[in-house]
Design an enzyme around this catalytic site. Structure first.
Site, mmCIF file in Angstrom:
data_model
loop_
_atom_site.group_PDB
_atom_site.id
_atom_site.type_symbol
_atom_site.label_atom_id
_atom_site.label_comp_id
_atom_site.label_asym_id
_atom_site.label_seq_id
_atom_site.Cartn_x
_atom_site.Cartn_y
_atom_site.Cartn_z
ATOM 1 N N GLY C 48 44.898 45.299 41.205
ATOM 2 C CA GLY C 48 45.638 44.432 42.110
ATOM 3 C C GLY C 48 45.458 42.945 41.879
ATOM 4 O O GLY C 48 45.646 42.152 42.793
ATOM 5 N N SER C 87 34.276 42.981 36.207
ATOM 6 C CA SER C 87 34.610 42.607 37.587
ATOM 7 C C SER C 87 34.831 41.110 37.718
ATOM 8 O O SER C 87 34.483 40.479 38.698
ATOM 9 C CB SER C 87 33.496 43.058 38.546
ATOM 10 O OG SER C 87 33.329 44.448 38.457
ATOM 11 N N THR C 90 38.801 38.288 39.730
ATOM 12 C CA THR C 90 38.939 37.568 41.002
ATOM 13 C C THR C 90 38.175 36.250 40.929
ATOM 14 O O THR C 90 38.660 35.194 41.349
ATOM 15 C CB THR C 90 38.428 38.423 42.170
ATOM 16 O OG1 THR C 90 39.235 39.599 42.261
ATOM 17 C CG2 THR C 90 38.503 37.672 43.485
ATOM 18 N N ALA C 281 34.954 33.908 46.885
ATOM 19 C CA ALA C 281 35.052 35.295 46.414
ATOM 20 C C ALA C 281 34.206 35.554 45.166
ATOM 21 O O ALA C 281 34.006 34.655 44.336
ATOM 22 C CB ALA C 281 36.510 35.636 46.127
ATOM 23 N N GLU C 286 33.676 47.092 39.763
ATOM 24 C CA GLU C 286 32.645 47.984 39.251
ATOM 25 C C GLU C 286 31.553 48.281 40.269
ATOM 26 O O GLU C 286 31.095 49.422 40.375
ATOM 27 C CB GLU C 286 32.053 47.397 37.969
ATOM 28 C CG GLU C 286 33.059 47.410 36.836
ATOM 29 C CD GLU C 286 32.636 46.531 35.703
ATOM 30 O OE1 GLU C 286 32.100 47.052 34.727
ATOM 31 O OE2 GLU C 286 32.839 45.306 35.804
#
Ligand code: FES
Ligand code: FES
Lengths: 162, 448, 328
Positions: C48, C87, C90, C281, C286
């Site tokens: 996403g 990961s 973001t 953020a 993961e």
């Protein structure tokens, strides 16, 4: 390659086609009819990505020869929404975040639709059982089950959901 | 207007296309005049490739092209190991090193084998044909002569000097962590626990198998691919094809999951070669079996942990040896084992740490990146060790963790001082509080 | 006999590549009607990122998410994004997208200063309008952008971000390999059938420190998906490899968890904000999987008093370990 003429309904449209007798339904849909919403994930009837509805039943289209649909009525993901108008299951999948990569999604929606068409108010266990042939590697299934549950709860036995 | 920015659970951008079946995954893409490709893969784990006879395959009706390593325009042949240490600017120096292969860290995986097979599933030849069936049939007509070599499947065996050599040195990576003095800590320890843990090889099993389409217009190569990293793909294809990087366009098709398994090159270079040599669009879609045979796996580990603690339950030392079987090619192996070493203490402050972590080549399927990147394996070990310690000391599993967790200002095994956003204690407390609301089976650990 | 047990698993996970440069970048073009084109190299593989990056830009510019069109992972259009792995997207592409939006915003802000005769420090953009000292003005962002354009000032931005890391010393491993770390605790309840060795995971409480949740529902989606994958890792999945050959190379023999196998999952989002992250953020992709197998192993021990030292924890291993225990 031997060919056979078949007549069938695809998403409520009457159709006639020549198919190779050894062609799988999933390949017929994707290649001959250019309807690629039906996915192929394993080819051995295990992942459910290729699920379509044949005469009301959810079926893995990788396990069925195209020739056998002669006289049948097929629903694929392309026939679930009516143009821009999404089916309530589709909307519910969106609202509940039941879609991640989306590769399992068409098959999931068709398995859920086949269930709700025959059993509008299934229990959670019935939903899980109906979806147990559809693998999803992304979501962990919770949001998918929630999406289907929400539609079944909203469906108060009124007119059949199209 | 309602908030749709930070903290808003808006619906995904691509949701409508995905629920209606309109989302175009790579296997859904059709281009005019498109050919279908298949890959011939090795069925033996270790062998010298002696000869390839493609004549029958090339003559098969519907076959347009059969390619072998000899048809690769760029310096991408047999996978001779080129170490980062020898050449610090990996990409810049490759044109001078011929031949070499593909890979994110080392270019050790041949695009097509030209002298040595190192695993079952190595790509040997490519066919493009008018139909998938013709391509499949032609693949079976390629004659491969090879001479099998002794193979090694156990990473501990592979580390021995007389083991069959998968690459010139089977020990791909050694990552060391040294902090404090572990031996002194063991000498002063109240509790010492020593155990071996093992973890298995697993499959990513994204539901969409690898797929792609390529076309070449005489100057630009364009590929639509199921991938996790288009910019890496572009460089690998450009080098393989001996083209400028900007003459290769990689467009990510809607991708049906990756979990680390679509970081490696799969269909990209093969498609580029076929599109280049046929001047027609070409599609390659893996079957599930091909996906499982050819793609990278999660590294199986052998983990030896020795931990020391005080009688209050404070960890004072960790000594660990970690051996990861990275299979026939490096893929992300060096990164995976490095991350495992760095994370081996878990989210705890341990003053004395000694770690040797190895990534070792074998003739097993290649292991690479998979969700968690080497850390789930060590988490299994450190969390088991902590519970064993708690039991020994009569502490609750919660209490032993709270005594050891990293806090702001804490120092990691690599000496990094964590300044902020160190939420481990908060996750412990909130998880414990939430768990206790879940019913009588959850212990009422006292939350200090 | 069926026995229940509870276990804890904790984890930490550095965001981004370990001790290596791993930048990502973004372009933003803010158009006359207030709509925005966002171009990012970052590949959305289902987690996403297109959505999350659009939300970050929406927040920075004060426009609606629906006004943003994202083009991602097309090397002719989008700048370097690096891998969708570690990961990292973001945190890293998120910062890049925010910086790109901020650069486009600068032009608009200068125009607003001129138009409203208010110092820049008092201005903010939200809900499609310019705010003065926190109060909504009459000036709509789309009019502001149109104004910029009419004067020949384009509202464009680019941004790139590379986390602040150092390499690891080859002999000691000394270094600061990550810009930030995610943390998590999972607590799992299992039921073990001592007659068959079968393990059923009944419930998972999963508390994840994500810094700040850009999209809480999608964070929960990651936690649920990761936890179920972790459950498979702990109890179900294993490639049987013999002499280099995979004996179970399809989904009929390599078994994945189905909708019937999944436990109840209670997700808890912990937000210990990361100052270097976009609006605080970090990441979650993961971490969602990492502690699950560890927690299940500990829960199995709690249930039956035997510890299994190898994954997966199969019924055969459970029965063998129980046999061994009773022999002693
Ligand atoms: S493709 Fe038909 S069940 Fe997997
Ligand atoms: S959403 Fe990816 S497989 Fe289900």
């Amino acid at each position: 390659m031997a060919k056979q003429t078949i007549k069938f309904f695809i998403n409520e449209i009457a159709a006639t086609a020549e198919v190779e007798t050894d062609k799988l339904l999933v390949d017929f849909l994707r290649e001959d009819l250019a309807m690629t919403g039906t996915k192929k994930g394993c080819g051995v009837g295990e992942c459910g990505a290729c699920t379509v509805i044949i005469d009301g039943r959810a079926v893995n289209s990788c396990m069925v020869l195209a020739a056998t649909i002669d006289g049948s009525s097929i629903t694929t993901i392309e026939g679930v929404n009516k143009g821009e108008q999404l089916h309530r299951l589709q909307q519910s999948f969106i609202d509940h975040g039941a879609v991640q990569c989306g590769f399992c999604t068409p098959g999931m929606i068709l398995s859920a639709k086949a269930l709700l068409d025959s059993n509008p108010k299934p229990t959670e266990q019935e939903i899980k059982t109906a979806l147990s042939g559809n693998l999803c590697r992304c979501t962990g299934y919770h949001k998918i089950v929630a999406a289907v549950t929400a539609v079944s709860e909203a469906d108060c036995g009124g007119e059949k959901n199209e | 207007m309602s908030n749709t920015g930070m903290g808003a659970s808006v619906a995904r951008k691509d949701a409508v296309k995905k629920v209606t079946g309109q989302a175009l995954f790579a296997a859904d893409i059709v281009r005019p005049g498109m050919l279908h490709a298949k890959v011939l893969r090795s069925t033996v784990p270790h062998a010298i490739l002696k000869a390839l006879d493609i004549s029958e395959a090339a003559a098969y009706p519907g076959v347009v092209k059969v390619l072998t390593a000899a048809d690769i325009p760029g310096p991408s042949g047999d996978g001779t190991l080129v170490k980062g240490e020898i050449c610090s600017d990996r990409d810049a120096c490759f044109p001078a090193v011929r031949p070499c292969g593909v890979g994110i860290i080392l270019k050790d995986e041949p695009v097509l084998v030209h002298d040595k097979i190192r695993r079952i599933g190595d790509a040997i030849a490519l066919v493009a044909a008018e139909t998938e069936q013709a391509a499949e049939a032609a693949i079976k007509l390629i004659k491969v002569s090879f001479q099998e070599l002794p193979a090694v499947f156990d990473p501990i065996e592979a580390m021995k000097p007389d083991a069959p050599q998968v690459h010139p040195n089977n020990i791909l990576t050694v990552r060391k962590i040294r902090k404090g003095d572990v031996e002194a800590a063991f000498a002063n320890a109240d509790v010492i626990l020593e155990n071996r843990y093992r973890t298995q090889s697993v499959e990513h099993a994204y539901i969409e198998p690898e797929a792609g389409v390529a076309e070449y217009d005489g100057s630009m190569l364009t590929l639509w691919v199921s991938t996790q990293n288009v910019h890496f793909d572009r460089k690998e294809v450009a080098r393989t094809m001996n083209m400028d990087v900007n003459k290769v366009r990689i467009i990510q098709a809607v991708t049906g999951g990756g979990f680390g398994g679509k970081l490696d090159i799969s269909v990209q270079c093969h498609l580029a070669l076929l599109a280049y040599h046929t001047r027609r669009p070409v599609k390659l879609v893996y079957s599930r079996e091909e996906s499982m045979v050819a793609s990278a796996k999660r590294h199986p580990y052998i983990i030896d942990y020795k931990t020391a603690a005080t009688k209050d339950g404070k960890w004072t030392a960790l000594k660990a040896t970690i051996i990861a079987d990275t299979g026939a090619y490096a893929s992300y192996g060096p990164g995976v084992i490095t991350r495992a070493a760095v994370h081996a203490t878990g989210p705890y402050e341990v003053p004395n740490v000694w770690i040797d972590a190895y990534a070792v080549y074998t003739n097993n399927p290649m292991a690479g990146a998979m969700r968690g990147f080497g850390v789930p394996q060590v988490a299994f070990a450190h969390e088991s060790q902590l519970d064993l310690l708690a039991e020994k000391l009569g502490l609750s599993p919660l209490a032993v963790r709270l005594k050891n967790v990293l806090v702001p200002g804490g120092i990691t095994a690599t000496g990094q001082v964590l300044k902020h956003s160190v939420g481990i204690k908060e996750t412990l407390l909130q998880a414990a509080q939430t768990a206790q609301k879940q019913g009588p089976n959850f212990p009422k650990w006292e939350v200090e | 006999m069926k026995k229940r047990g509870v276990g804890i698993g904790c984890m930490w996970y550095g965001i981004g590549n370990t001790g290596l440069p791993n930048p990502a970048s973004a372009f933003v073009e803010w158009l006359d009607d207030g709509s925005v084109n966002l171009m990012v190299g970052c590949a959305d593989i289902g987690q996403g990122s297109d959505t999350v990056l659009a939300q970050i830009v929406a927040e920075e510019l004060g426009v609606s998410f629906d006004q943003i069109v994202v083009t991602s992972a097309d090397t002719m259009i989008t700048p370097e994004g690096g891998a969708t792995s570690a990961s990292r997207q973001t945190y890293i592409s998120g910062n890049a997208a925010r910086l790109a939006a901020a650069e486009a915003k600068k032009v608009a802000l200068a125009e607003a200063v001129e138009k409203l005769s208010v110092p820049a420090e008092q201005l903010s953009f939200a809900d499609g309008y310019v705010y003065v000292s926190g109060c909504k003005s009459d000036l709509a962002l789309k009019d502001l952008i149109a104004c910029c354009r009419a004067k020949g000032k384009l509202t464009l931005g680019h941004g790139w971000f590379n986390p602040d890391t150092t390499g690891l010393d080859p002999e000691t491993g000394y270094g600061s390999p990550f810009g930030t770390y995610a943390f998590a605790t999972q607590i799992v309840e299992v039921e073990v059938d001592t007659a068959t060795g079968k393990i059923e995971v009944l419930k998972v409480v999963a508390a994840h420190d994500v810094g700040r949740a850009v999209n809480p529902d999608m964070v929960v989606g990651q936690i649920e998906g990761g936890t179920v994958m972790g459950l498979g890792y702990a109890t179900l999945e294993e490639l049987e490899i013999n002499q280099g050959k995979i004996k179970n190379p399809n989904l009929d023999t390599y078994l994945l968890a189905t909708s019937l196998d999944v436990p109840e999952i209670v997700s808890v989002i912990v937000e210990d904000q990361e100052p270097t992250g976009p609006f605080g953020a970090k990441g979650v992709g993961e971490p969602a999987l990492i502690p699950t197998a560890a927690a299940i192993a500990n829960a199995v021990y709690d249930a039956i008093g035997v510890r299994i030292y190898s994954l997966p924890i199969t019924p055969e291993k459970v029965l063998a370990a129980l046999d061994e225990k009773y022999e002693q």
